[in-house]
Structure formats: C-alpha cells, structure tokens
Design an enzyme around this catalytic site. Structure first.
Site, PDB file in Angstrom:
ATOM      1  N   CYS A 106       0.847  -1.189   0.000  1.00 43.95           N
ATOM      2  CA  CYS A 106       0.000   0.000   0.000  1.00 43.95           C
ATOM      3  C   CYS A 106       0.882   1.238   0.000  1.00 43.95           C
ATOM      4  CB  CYS A 106      -0.971  -0.036   1.176  1.00 43.95           C
ATOM      5  SG  CYS A 106      -0.664   1.161   2.453  1.00 43.95           S
ATOM      6  N   GLU A 107       0.528   2.180  -0.858  1.00 37.34           N
ATOM      7  CA  GLU A 107       1.395   3.339  -1.026  1.00 37.34           C
ATOM      8  C   GLU A 107       1.263   4.334   0.129  1.00 37.34           C
ATOM      9  OE1 GLU A 107       0.510   5.320  -4.665  1.00 37.34           O
ATOM     10  OE2 GLU A 107      -1.409   6.110  -3.964  1.00 37.34           O
TER      11      GLU A 107
END
Ligand SMILES: [Zn+2]
Length: 200
Positions: A89-90
C-alpha cells in the site's frame, strides 16, 4: 530487463529502478530515527535485507505477452480464479495480499493462461492502492488483447488495516473493474461475477 517489460513498466508513472545502496542507507537512518541501533549484531544486516525485500516486492518478473489466434472462435468467458496478489500500500508501505479473479471475453486473440497472473504481478509489484491496481490490470488487458470485455475482481487484506489503525484483522476489501461487454451487458456481467464467486 527485456525491452517488452521496460515498455510495460513505462505505463506506470513515477516508477524507476531501485537504488539498493541508497535504500540500505535510508533503512539504517530509519532504524536510528525509530530509536534503534543499526550497529548492534542483531540489526547489522537488517538494512541490506530490508532494501532487498522492498526491491523484490517492487519489481515484477519479466514476461512475454504470448497471444494466440482465436482460431476456434471461442467466445465464452475465460476466467482465472484465485490468482495470488501481493502488493504494497502506497500510504503505509505495508503489504496487502489476497486473490484476483481475472476474466475476458476473447476477440481475435487469446492469451496464454499463465499470463493473466503475470499481468496482475506487473501492476501489483508497486506502491499501490487496490482500486488503481484493479483498474490498471483491466485497462492493460483491454489495450493489449482487445477482447470483447474484461473483468477484474481483487479481494485483499491490508496489513495497514489489520495491524494498526482500526486493527480490523481478517477484513477483506473487494474491488472490481469492468470493460467492454462485461461492463455494458448485464447478462455477461452477472456471469462473470457468478464464475468469480462474487455476489454482485
Ligand atoms: Zn495502507
């Protein structure tokens, strides 16, 4: 890196190669910032390990997009279920993982079945959000295979949700992206979701 993969990666903005030495230094700095001593015996090799782990998680394996002429005129849904998805997940750089179900209605060409998993990996090995990942896989297939329709469903658990914040362990997030007939034709769409095992 093959020319083909380089070309595929260029569809993803902001993605460059990993600078391992710089990543190692940054991890050592992060350990210090977190109040830990990277010079102790136990942590001495951690910056190198973390840098390599992130490099691996952010680098898709090379693949050739093998397509075959659809000589038999097969026009029913082709679906690969439960393709493993591992991504980062960024927002937290923590993993999210689960499965993807990818289907398409063949046009003039069909795709080697293992390639559907490789296309998922192409976009999953990146800093991602699940919604974008789902859309990118669908759009890539639509563009490169020109089928009559594409459907992608991803079900994943986000460690940033299960280990921190709301600590909702076991919660799975479901996203879908549809193109062509799977988007426009209710019967095809229903068939896709039924075969994918998703209630829609
Ligand atoms: Zn997150």
């Amino acid at each position: 890196m093959t020319e083909a993969l380089t070309r595929h990666l260029q569809v993803v903005p902001g993605r460059n190669g990993v600078d391992l030495a710089a990543a190692e230094r940054a991890v050592a700095d992060l350990l210090v910032a977190l109040g830990r001593d990277p010079d102790t015996e136990h942590l001495a090799d951690t910056p190198r390990r973390v840098a390599h782990a992130y490099a691996e998680m952010l680098t898709p394996r090379e693949f050739d997009l093998t397509t075959f002429p659809n000589d038999e005129g097969y026009d029913e849904l082709v679906l690969a279920r439960d393709i493993p998805v591992q991504s980062l997940c960024e927002h937290h750089m923590l993993p999210f993982h689960g499965v993807a179900h990818v289907g398409y209605l063949p046009g003039a060409r069909i795709l080697g079945l293992s390639k559907l998993a490789r296309v998922v990996e192409l976009f999953a090995r990146d800093l991602q959000v699940q919604e974008r990942l789902t859309k990118q896989v669908a759009e890539w297939l639509q563009r490169h295979l020109a089928p009559h329709g594409v459907g992608v469903v991803i079900e994943a658990e986000h460690l940033c949700m299960s280990l921190r914040g709301v600590r909702a362990a076991g919660t799975r997030t479901v996203t879908s992206a549809l193109q062509g007939l799977l988007r426009e034709d209710p019967r095809s769409r229903q068939e896709f979701f039924a075969l994918a095992g998703v209630n829609a």
